[in-house]
Motif scaffolding. Sequence first.
Motif, short mmCIF file in Angstrom:
data_model
loop_
_atom_site.label_atom_id
_atom_site.label_comp_id
_atom_site.label_asym_id
_atom_site.label_seq_id
_atom_site.Cartn_x
_atom_site.Cartn_y
_atom_site.Cartn_z
N VAL A 167 -110.46 -69.72 -25.42
CA VAL A 167 -109.33 -69.59 -26.35
C VAL A 167 -108.52 -70.88 -26.38
CG1 VAL A 167 -107.14 -68.41 -26.74
CG2 VAL A 167 -109.19 -67.10 -26.15
N LEU A 168 -108.24 -71.44 -25.21
CA LEU A 168 -107.48 -72.69 -25.13
C LEU A 168 -108.20 -73.80 -25.87
CD1 LEU A 168 -106.32 -72.66 -21.39
CD2 LEU A 168 -104.91 -72.25 -23.42
N ARG A 169 -109.51 -73.87 -25.68
CA ARG A 169 -110.28 -74.92 -26.36
C ARG A 169 -110.31 -74.69 -27.87
NH1 ARG A 169 -113.99 -78.68 -24.47
NH2 ARG A 169 -115.36 -79.50 -26.11
N GLY A 170 -110.49 -73.42 -28.28
CA GLY A 170 -110.54 -73.13 -29.70
C GLY A 170 -109.23 -73.41 -30.41
N LEU A 171 -108.10 -73.20 -29.71
CA LEU A 171 -106.78 -73.44 -30.31
C LEU A 171 -106.28 -74.86 -30.06
CD1 LEU A 171 -105.01 -70.08 -29.36
CD2 LEU A 171 -106.04 -70.72 -31.55
N HIS A 172 -107.11 -75.67 -29.39
CA HIS A 172 -106.76 -77.08 -29.09
C HIS A 172 -105.46 -77.17 -28.30
CE1 HIS A 172 -109.98 -78.27 -31.82
NE2 HIS A 172 -109.46 -77.47 -32.74
N ILE A 173 -105.31 -76.26 -27.35
CA ILE A 173 -104.13 -76.26 -26.49
C ILE A 173 -104.42 -77.09 -25.25
CG2 ILE A 173 -102.59 -74.84 -25.08
CD1 ILE A 173 -103.06 -72.55 -27.03
N THR A 174 -103.54 -78.04 -24.97
CA THR A 174 -103.70 -78.91 -23.80
C THR A 174 -102.78 -78.44 -22.69
OG1 THR A 174 -104.24 -80.80 -25.22
CG2 THR A 174 -103.58 -81.27 -22.95
#
Length: 305
Positions: free
Chosen positions: A174-181
Amino acid sequence: MAGVFQALTTVLLPVFLVAGLGALLASRFPIDQVTIARVTLYLLSPALVLDVILRTPIKASEAVQLGTAYLLTLSGCLLLGWVLGLGRADAERRSLSASVGIWNSGNMGLPIALFAFGQAGFDRATVLFLASFIGMYAVAPAIYSLGRSGAGARQTLRNLLRLPAIWVTGVALVLRGLHITLPEGITRGVELLAQATLPMVLLSLGLQLGAGGWPRLTRHIWLASAARLIAGPVIALGCGAAVGLRGPGLAVLVLSASMPTAVNALLLAREYEADTDTVAGVVLLSTLGSVLTVAAVVTLLPLLD
């Protein structure tokens, strides 16, 4: 060929060194192996999964194709291991199946893929590593416990969901898909834990062997080791071709499936009170035998082009 053997020696020597030190330690001092295994399962391994997913470039289309080929290969290998255990005690049959179906695509598969195919091969091997990690934690608990001593599907699912590596995978995707760092302090902490995972896994193998002595290498352990090292890449070749993999993607799949039994199979066997002696024997024998078989696979891989 000299370069291939040199690379294999460079990769395998640290494996034997760390495991050997663990065996030496366990032979001299009483070690709480269950606690060490749980630290690895519930803390270090989830950190490794999170770190790899967030840091590795993965193309969705090829990842799906590689993941599908992996699942087919996994199913074929598990079935082969189960057939090899027909007529044996239930715990031994389950452990033989897991030993053939769960291979070391991480601390051996990744560096060998990098040497053989460069960065492009390493990226594909990382996709397979992630697929195998998820598959291992989804399949191994079921193989070891489903239907045993009254354990049903609900209990097996509960055992699966209590493994942090499973839900950490979902969070990371989910973090990768939403480009959350994530904040730098958190990522550095995760990276530190991830770096500790492989040494702890290898130490766990050494501790098992050091506490129990050299495992008794029965005929079924020899057969399971041969199935892992020889039948594994053959099954992968057929499954990869069936889903349309060609060239480097197919070669990396075959190389990954030629790796020896993963040490994590032993950690999970200990966690679920399976036949750890059988798993330890296949891990040891397949790791030793992989020096020759993986070299042969690497030599033959150019024929797939």
